[in-house]
Design a protein around this motif. Structure first.
Motif, PDB file in Angstrom:
ATOM      1  N   ARG A 178       0.827  -1.212   0.000  1.00  0.00           N
ATOM      2  CA  ARG A 178       0.000   0.000   0.000  1.00  0.00           C
ATOM      3  C   ARG A 178       0.857   1.256   0.000  1.00  0.00           C
ATOM      4  O   ARG A 178       0.478   2.280  -0.576  1.00  0.00           O
ATOM      5  N   PHE A 179       2.004   1.187   0.645  1.00  0.00           N
ATOM      6  CA  PHE A 179       2.938   2.314   0.673  1.00  0.00           C
ATOM      7  C   PHE A 179       4.174   1.941  -0.136  1.00  0.00           C
ATOM      8  O   PHE A 179       4.660   0.815  -0.073  1.00  0.00           O
ATOM      9  N   VAL A 180       4.687   2.884  -0.904  1.00  0.00           N
ATOM     10  CA  VAL A 180       5.885   2.661  -1.704  1.00  0.00           C
ATOM     11  C   VAL A 180       6.828   3.846  -1.502  1.00  0.00           C
ATOM     12  O   VAL A 180       6.439   5.003  -1.692  1.00  0.00           O
ATOM     13  N   VAL A 209      23.873  16.665 -10.955  1.00  0.00           N
ATOM     14  CA  VAL A 209      23.293  15.580 -10.186  1.00  0.00           C
ATOM     15  C   VAL A 209      21.892  16.008  -9.763  1.00  0.00           C
ATOM     16  O   VAL A 209      21.670  17.179  -9.420  1.00  0.00           O
ATOM     17  N   THR A 210      20.940  15.095  -9.841  1.00  0.00           N
ATOM     18  CA  THR A 210      19.602  15.338  -9.299  1.00  0.00           C
ATOM     19  C   THR A 210      19.230  14.191  -8.374  1.00  0.00           C
ATOM     20  O   THR A 210      19.588  13.031  -8.629  1.00  0.00           O
ATOM     21  N   LEU A 211      18.516  14.511  -7.315  1.00  0.00           N
ATOM     22  CA  LEU A 211      18.056  13.540  -6.328  1.00  0.00           C
ATOM     23  C   LEU A 211      16.562  13.724  -6.130  1.00  0.00           C
ATOM     24  O   LEU A 211      16.083  14.852  -5.984  1.00  0.00           O
ATOM     25  N   SER A 212      15.825  12.614  -6.128  1.00  0.00           N
ATOM     26  CA  SER A 212      14.370  12.668  -5.944  1.00  0.00           C
ATOM     27  C   SER A 212      13.934  11.569  -4.991  1.00  0.00           C
ATOM     28  O   SER A 212      14.480  10.463  -5.013  1.00  0.00           O
ATOM     29  N   ALA A 213      12.945  11.879  -4.168  1.00  0.00           N
ATOM     30  CA  ALA A 213      12.359  10.893  -3.255  1.00  0.00           C
ATOM     31  C   ALA A 213      10.856  11.076  -3.245  1.00  0.00           C
ATOM     32  O   ALA A 213      10.352  12.210  -3.248  1.00  0.00           O
ATOM     33  N   GLU A 214      10.124   9.954  -3.246  1.00  0.00           N
ATOM     34  CA  GLU A 214       8.664   9.994  -3.198  1.00  0.00           C
ATOM     35  C   GLU A 214       8.147   8.972  -2.189  1.00  0.00           C
ATOM     36  O   GLU A 214       8.714   7.874  -2.072  1.00  0.00           O
ATOM     37  N   LEU A 215       7.083   9.320  -1.501  1.00  0.00           N
ATOM     38  CA  LEU A 215       6.322   8.378  -0.692  1.00  0.00           C
ATOM     39  C   LEU A 215       4.940   8.282  -1.323  1.00  0.00           C
ATOM     40  O   LEU A 215       4.167   9.245  -1.312  1.00  0.00           O
ATOM     41  N   ARG A 216       4.659   7.110  -1.899  1.00  0.00           N
ATOM     42  CA  ARG A 216       3.395   6.890  -2.606  1.00  0.00           C
ATOM     43  C   ARG A 216       2.469   6.071  -1.725  1.00  0.00           C
ATOM     44  O   ARG A 216       2.869   5.045  -1.185  1.00  0.00           O
ATOM     45  N   THR A 217       1.238   6.512  -1.600  1.00  0.00           N
ATOM     46  CA  THR A 217       0.252   5.843  -0.752  1.00  0.00           C
ATOM     47  C   THR A 217      -1.001   5.560  -1.561  1.00  0.00           C
ATOM     48  O   THR A 217      -1.545   6.472  -2.204  1.00  0.00           O
ATOM     49  N   GLY A 235       3.768  12.235  -1.853  1.00  0.00           N
ATOM     50  CA  GLY A 235       4.539  13.359  -1.367  1.00  0.00           C
ATOM     51  C   GLY A 235       5.947  13.241  -1.918  1.00  0.00           C
ATOM     52  O   GLY A 235       6.518  12.138  -1.947  1.00  0.00           O
ATOM     53  N   PHE A 236       6.558  14.349  -2.389  1.00  0.00           N
ATOM     54  CA  PHE A 236       7.854  14.241  -3.048  1.00  0.00           C
ATOM     55  C   PHE A 236       8.730  15.447  -2.750  1.00  0.00           C
ATOM     56  O   PHE A 236       8.258  16.535  -2.381  1.00  0.00           O
ATOM     57  N   VAL A 237      10.033  15.242  -2.920  1.00  0.00           N
ATOM     58  CA  VAL A 237      11.021  16.308  -2.831  1.00  0.00           C
ATOM     59  C   VAL A 237      12.111  16.025  -3.861  1.00  0.00           C
ATOM     60  O   VAL A 237      12.532  14.880  -4.028  1.00  0.00           O
ATOM     61  N   ASP A 238      12.527  17.050  -4.611  1.00  0.00           N
ATOM     62  CA  ASP A 238      13.561  16.937  -5.632  1.00  0.00           C
ATOM     63  C   ASP A 238      14.643  17.978  -5.364  1.00  0.00           C
ATOM     64  O   ASP A 238      14.369  19.067  -4.849  1.00  0.00           O
ATOM     65  N   GLY A 265      12.875  21.518  -4.837  1.00  0.00           N
ATOM     66  CA  GLY A 265      11.431  21.742  -4.836  1.00  0.00           C
ATOM     67  C   GLY A 265      10.734  20.578  -4.154  1.00  0.00           C
ATOM     68  O   GLY A 265      11.305  19.488  -4.011  1.00  0.00           O
ATOM     69  N   ALA A 266       9.511  20.793  -3.721  1.00  0.00           N
ATOM     70  CA  ALA A 266       8.745  19.744  -3.045  1.00  0.00           C
ATOM     71  C   ALA A 266       7.273  19.974  -3.320  1.00  0.00           C
ATOM     72  O   ALA A 266       6.847  21.073  -3.716  1.00  0.00           O
ATOM     73  N   GLY A 267       6.476  18.910  -3.105  1.00  0.00           N
ATOM     74  CA  GLY A 267       5.046  19.064  -3.330  1.00  0.00           C
ATOM     75  C   GLY A 267       4.275  17.790  -3.077  1.00  0.00           C
ATOM     76  O   GLY A 267       4.788  16.820  -2.515  1.00  0.00           O
ATOM     77  N   LEU A 268       3.025  17.818  -3.512  1.00  0.00           N
ATOM     78  CA  LEU A 268       2.107  16.699  -3.367  1.00  0.00           C
ATOM     79  C   LEU A 268       1.518  16.349  -4.723  1.00  0.00           C
ATOM     80  O   LEU A 268       1.404  17.217  -5.606  1.00  0.00           O
TER      81      LEU A 268
END
Length: 599
Positions: free
Chosen positions: A461-463, A519-527, A537-540, A559-562
């Protein structure tokens, strides 16, 4: 005169009994399991047909009663699967045992179904033997004395023994005998399996049994059938995969001959169903800053009768962009499978492009050819040679580039789903050595793209998803580097919330150029909220430096967002809303709309 079978007469009587009145499903199910084995209780409830019927409002009473009759067998199988061979099952329909209700007296309404299960004692293996076994056979650890005697373990043991012999080349191995005895007095199960391996087999001929628009000689070349080699089920799977990955066939079926041929050879039948030869697709994306992007492709899966794949791609980007102008691209690529062996294909390509970017304008043409090799199901590589001509305008003025390039890539893809991954990793490394045909200048462009996905919770359910992109370009003289080989960050593909290609290197006079490293870095929490809807929810963050190998001056921004995702058969529809959180390249809210996850 027509003679009806007993089962047919019962069905007719059953149907006539219901013809005169409505069917109303049951109101409630009481389900009780004796004992303290919670895992068993969950397994029985999960297997229960009447519990499933209670949740299905569309089922009428006839269907529910049929489920009640089938409940005995379904729950008995579940008990056996968990090692319980002395259980007692009762299924009462409004107080009457379902098995004792005559078929012509089925109630027209059902109020309550009561299911009670007394599983009794769990049986253990008394003896557990399988012989003979092929060397190296990996038998289930649970198939041994004093372990729970689950029926599935016995089946797994038989399957493992058969697989062991088949992997050793004995394609016609047979379960020659089995003896399974339950001792209710001491709750033990004795299982003895005996196998007849048969002779070691070699592959015979691949015999195509159906017609195909792909020529038979090309089918054989693509398949790479290992005639004369010792039989292996893995080789059979490899042959099927080679044919499927061409995209020319919607179905590939391999069937082993029932009887062995001379010298213990095994022929294999091949049945193919052709895929529709042509396919067309289109896509669209939108960003408040970058504007609209439109793309389309046309594909032919069997261009010349040899499963050759011709694909034409075109796109128009940055329509209505606040930074830069409209970009155009048109490309064509022809792939021929099994050019240099079943796992090595050849390709040629050509493309033209016009790019009006914030830091430069480029008109280019690129053409070449190369080879693609499939190392495994997850690893593939490409090596090509090409000529690139471009006319550019940037902070350094108007320039021309005429380059000989050797573009190559290596892709390692272990994701569980390309469109919407929840587990696995993805790594792609690209390298383009180049030399100028005008002045002899040389250099190299590199880019690595790494992604990882980790799902947790029920059904993932969460990724948690992460991505890193690292690139650098080296050259004997920086003026030999085409502007479109330089790096920028900002926008939907790098740093959401920042304007498109807003971070580069200050060239003075209010102009920017690309950096030689980034270099770019990205993270996401997918629900996942429902089966169709999810939130993210994400941040780059991005960093660009002036020189190769991250030398020289450089800056960061982030940057960050939803976001919201809506699941479709072609991938999730994506809506992201982002804002800058660091850096001085942008402000305000940015909105991104597209198909597929951001990465």
């Amino acid at each position: 005169m027509r003679i009806w079978s007993y089962k047919t007469l019962i069905f007719v009587v059953y149907a006539l009994c219901w013809a005169s009145g409505p069917a109303i499903a049951q109101d409630r199910v009481d389900f009780n399991v004796a004992g303290q084995d919670d895992d068993l209780k969950d397994a029985l409830k999960g297997a229960s047909l009447v519990l499933a019927a209670e949740r299905d409002a569309d089922k009428d009473t006839r269907d529910v009663f049929a489920d009640a009759l089938a409940e005995y067998g379904r729950l008995t199988q579940t008990l056996y699967a968990n090692g319980y061979y002395g259980g007692v099952i009762r299924v009462r329909v409004d107080g009457r045992e379902a098995a004792q209700i005559p078929v012509f007296e089925v109630p027209k309404t059902i109020g309550t179904i009561e299911v009670s299960v007394d599983p009794g004692r769990q049986f253990l293996f008394g003896t557990a033997t399988a012989a003979p076994l092929a060397p190296g056979t990996d038998m289930p650890d649970e198939f041994r004395p004093n372990e729970p005697a689950r029926s599935e373990v016995v089946q797994d043991a038989a399957d493992a023994a058969v697989l062991g012999w088949r992997q050793a080349g004995h394609a016609k191995v047979d379960l020659a005998g089995q003896r399974v005895t339950a001792n209710h007095a001491n709750a033990t199960l004795s299982a003895s399996l005996r196998f007849a391996p048969g002779p070691k087999v070699r592959f015979g001929k691949l015999r195509q049994t159906t017609q195909s628009a792909v020529r038979p000689d090309r089918v054989a070349r693509i398949a790479g059938f290992p005639t004369g080699q010792v039989y292996s089920p893995e080789d059979m799977q490899t042959v099927a995969r080679r044919l499927r990955r061409t995209g020319a066939f919607s179905s590939v079926t391999l069937t082993e001959a029932e009887n062995l041929g001379p010298g213990n050879t095994l022929d294999v039948g091949l049945a193919l169903v052709d895929e529709e030869p042509r396919r067309f697709g289109a896509g669209a994306e939108y960003s408040t800053v970058e504007g609209f992007g439109l793309s389309a492709f046309w594909l032919h899966r069997n261009m010349f009768g040899g499963a050759e794949r011709l694909r034409v791609d075109g796109d128009v980007k940055n329509i209505g962009s606040q930074h830069g102008g409209v970009d155009y691209h048109l490309g064509v690529r022809l792939d021929q499978p099994a050019t240099f062996g079943p796992d090595t294909s050849a390709f040629v390509f050509a493309e033209v492009a016009y790019e009006d970017e914030p830091g430069y304008i480029s008109r280019s043409a690129n053409a070449g050819g190369g080879v693609k090799h499939i190392f495994s199901d997850t690893l593939k590589g490409e090596l090509a040679a090409a000529l690139l001509y471009s006319e550019t305008t940037d902070a350094l003025g108007d320039r021309e580039f005429f380059l000989f390039t050797l573009p190559s890539s290596l892709t390692w893809d272990r994701r569980n789903n390309e469109l919407d991954p929840t587990r696995g990793t993805f790594l792609k490394a690209e390298v383009i050595p180049f030399i100028s045909l005008q002045d002899g200048g040389f250099g190299g462009w590199t880019l690595a793209d790494a992604r990882a996905y980790r799902g947790f919770g029920a059904d993932d359910r969460f990724v948690l998803a992460g991505r890193a992109q690292v690139g650098t370009v080296l050259a004997d003289d920086a003026s030999d580097i085409p502007p479109d080989y330089l790096f920028y960050t900002g926008g939907g593909g790098t740093v959401r919330g920042q304007p498109y290609e807003s971070l580069g290197i200050d060239a003075g006079g209010g102009e920017i150029t690309g950096g030689q490293s980034f270099v770019t870095l990205s993270a996401e929490l997918r629900t996942r909220i429902t089966d169709k809807i999810g939130v993210v929810g994400f941040v780059d963050a991005g960093h660009v430096t002036a020189d190769s190998l991250f030398d020289g001056v450089g800056d960061w921004h982030a940057g960050a967002g939803l976001g919201v995702r809506y699941k479709t058969p072609i991938g999730p529809l994506r809506l992201d809303v982002a804002t800058p959180i660091s850096g001085d390249t942008g402000d305000g809210i940015q909105i991104y709309i597209g198909i597929g996850q951001a990465f």
